[in-house]
Design an enzyme around this catalytic site. Sequence first.
Site, short mmCIF file in Angstrom:
data_model
loop_
_atom_site.label_atom_id
_atom_site.label_comp_id
_atom_site.label_asym_id
_atom_site.label_seq_id
_atom_site.Cartn_x
_atom_site.Cartn_y
_atom_site.Cartn_z
N ASP A 1 182.56 51.07 112.73
CA ASP A 1 182.08 50.53 111.13
C ASP A 1 180.92 50.25 110.80
O ASP A 1 180.14 50.65 111.25
CB ASP A 1 182.75 49.47 111.89
CG ASP A 1 183.98 48.73 110.05
OD1 ASP A 1 183.92 49.42 109.21
OD2 ASP A 1 184.27 47.70 110.40
N ASN B 1 192.98 53.46 105.91
CA ASN B 1 191.72 53.58 105.10
C ASN B 1 192.35 54.72 103.76
O ASN B 1 191.49 55.23 102.65
CB ASN B 1 191.12 54.64 106.12
CG ASN B 1 190.09 53.97 106.89
OD1 ASN B 1 189.89 54.32 108.20
ND2 ASN B 1 190.26 53.21 106.64
C1 IPE Z 1 188.72 50.00 110.70
O1 IPE Z 1 187.58 50.43 110.06
C2 IPE Z 1 188.85 51.61 110.93
C3 IPE Z 1 187.89 53.21 110.98
C4 IPE Z 1 186.60 52.42 111.52
C5 IPE Z 1 188.40 54.64 110.97
P1 IPE Z 1 188.20 49.60 108.41
O2 IPE Z 1 186.55 49.50 108.05
O3 IPE Z 1 189.31 49.96 107.75
O4 IPE Z 1 188.93 48.25 108.61
P2 IPE Z 1 188.92 46.99 107.61
O5 IPE Z 1 189.03 47.69 106.55
O6 IPE Z 1 187.22 46.36 108.16
O7 IPE Z 1 190.25 46.10 108.08
C1 IPE Z 2 184.10 53.32 109.27
O1 IPE Z 2 182.82 52.41 108.14
C2 IPE Z 2 184.17 54.86 109.15
C3 IPE Z 2 185.66 54.66 108.48
C4 IPE Z 2 186.62 53.80 108.15
C5 IPE Z 2 186.55 55.83 108.06
P1 IPE Z 2 182.99 52.11 106.64
O2 IPE Z 2 183.53 53.10 105.66
O3 IPE Z 2 184.39 51.20 107.17
O4 IPE Z 2 182.05 50.87 106.15
P2 IPE Z 2 182.28 50.09 105.50
O5 IPE Z 2 182.71 48.47 107.04
O6 IPE Z 2 182.37 49.97 104.43
O7 IPE Z 2 180.63 49.29 105.86
MG MG Z 3 185.22 49.54 107.14
#
Ligand code: IPE
Ligand code: IPE
Ligand code: MG
Length: 240
Positions: free
Chosen positions: A18, A66
């Site tokens: 993340d 997502n």
């Molecule tokens: C979890 O991260 C999913 C992945 C790392 C693919 P998200 O960024 O989607 O999760 P939330 O929205 O913070 O719970």
């Molecule tokens: C994790 O990084 C990757 C995916 C969920 C695909 P994020 O895209 O959630 O990054 P933040 O949480 O917005 O910084």
């Molecule tokens: Mg995230």
Amino acid sequence: MPKDSEHNGPKHVAVIMDGNGRWATNRKKPRLFGHHAGARRVKEIVRACPDVGVKYLTIFAFSTENWKRTQTEVAGLMKLFRRYIIREANDLLAEGVRVRFIGDRVRLDEKLVALMDQLELLTSQNDKVHLTIALNYGGRDEVARATQRLAYDVQAGKLKPENVDEETLPRYLDTHFLPDPDLVIRTSGEARISNFLLWQSAYAEYEFIDTLWPDFTKDIFGEVVGRFGTRERRFGAVLA
Ligand code: IPE
Ligand code: IPE
Ligand code: MG
């Protein structure tokens, strides 16, 4: 501390990668820039696994939630996954990595699914590191799909309801070929599991690390994995 602490490392590490979006925003770049940087980090961490004694690495690449992101970001991520498979396939094969995917493939683009199938087949004889990529994965979705398959087996007379126990459901999960994770790492400082490996992580240790995923180096990975050996896992019992 147990005497053989050097053998106490986690065999299966699962990572919620993340913080790509925030990493890019901090640099005044589009979110996809962060996803590209994150993908490069994956290679470094996979390569580090044999050095730190990790046999199974499972990474969360895209969740069932997502899809709620903008069309631009979702399409960019799907393109990144296709390119990643094409670009990395030969190195993964040569480096002894066996790649498998978990998650629901039904909603994914046909071309991407074909590439995923090819990569699984190509690397199926490898055994050095088992890399599992969670793509369109959600823990609740996985349990729901598993339950549906189980129900069909009951209907077909292959399984008796009275024989359904804790050992039965995992055989229907996407992860049926994996041991349970010993350690779950989430980067970027969020202390939640966001629907990742819900059933499988019942007794996992958790590490929430402030570093954003694109900054998560193999040295940090090694440190976190090293800390694991010093934790006492009780599994509900009282240890002497
Ligand atoms: C979890 O991260 C999913 C992945 C790392 C693919 P998200 O960024 O989607 O999760 P939330 O929205 O913070 O719970
Ligand atoms: C994790 O990084 C990757 C995916 C969920 C695909 P994020 O895209 O959630 O990054 P933040 O949480 O917005 O910084
Ligand atoms: Mg995230």
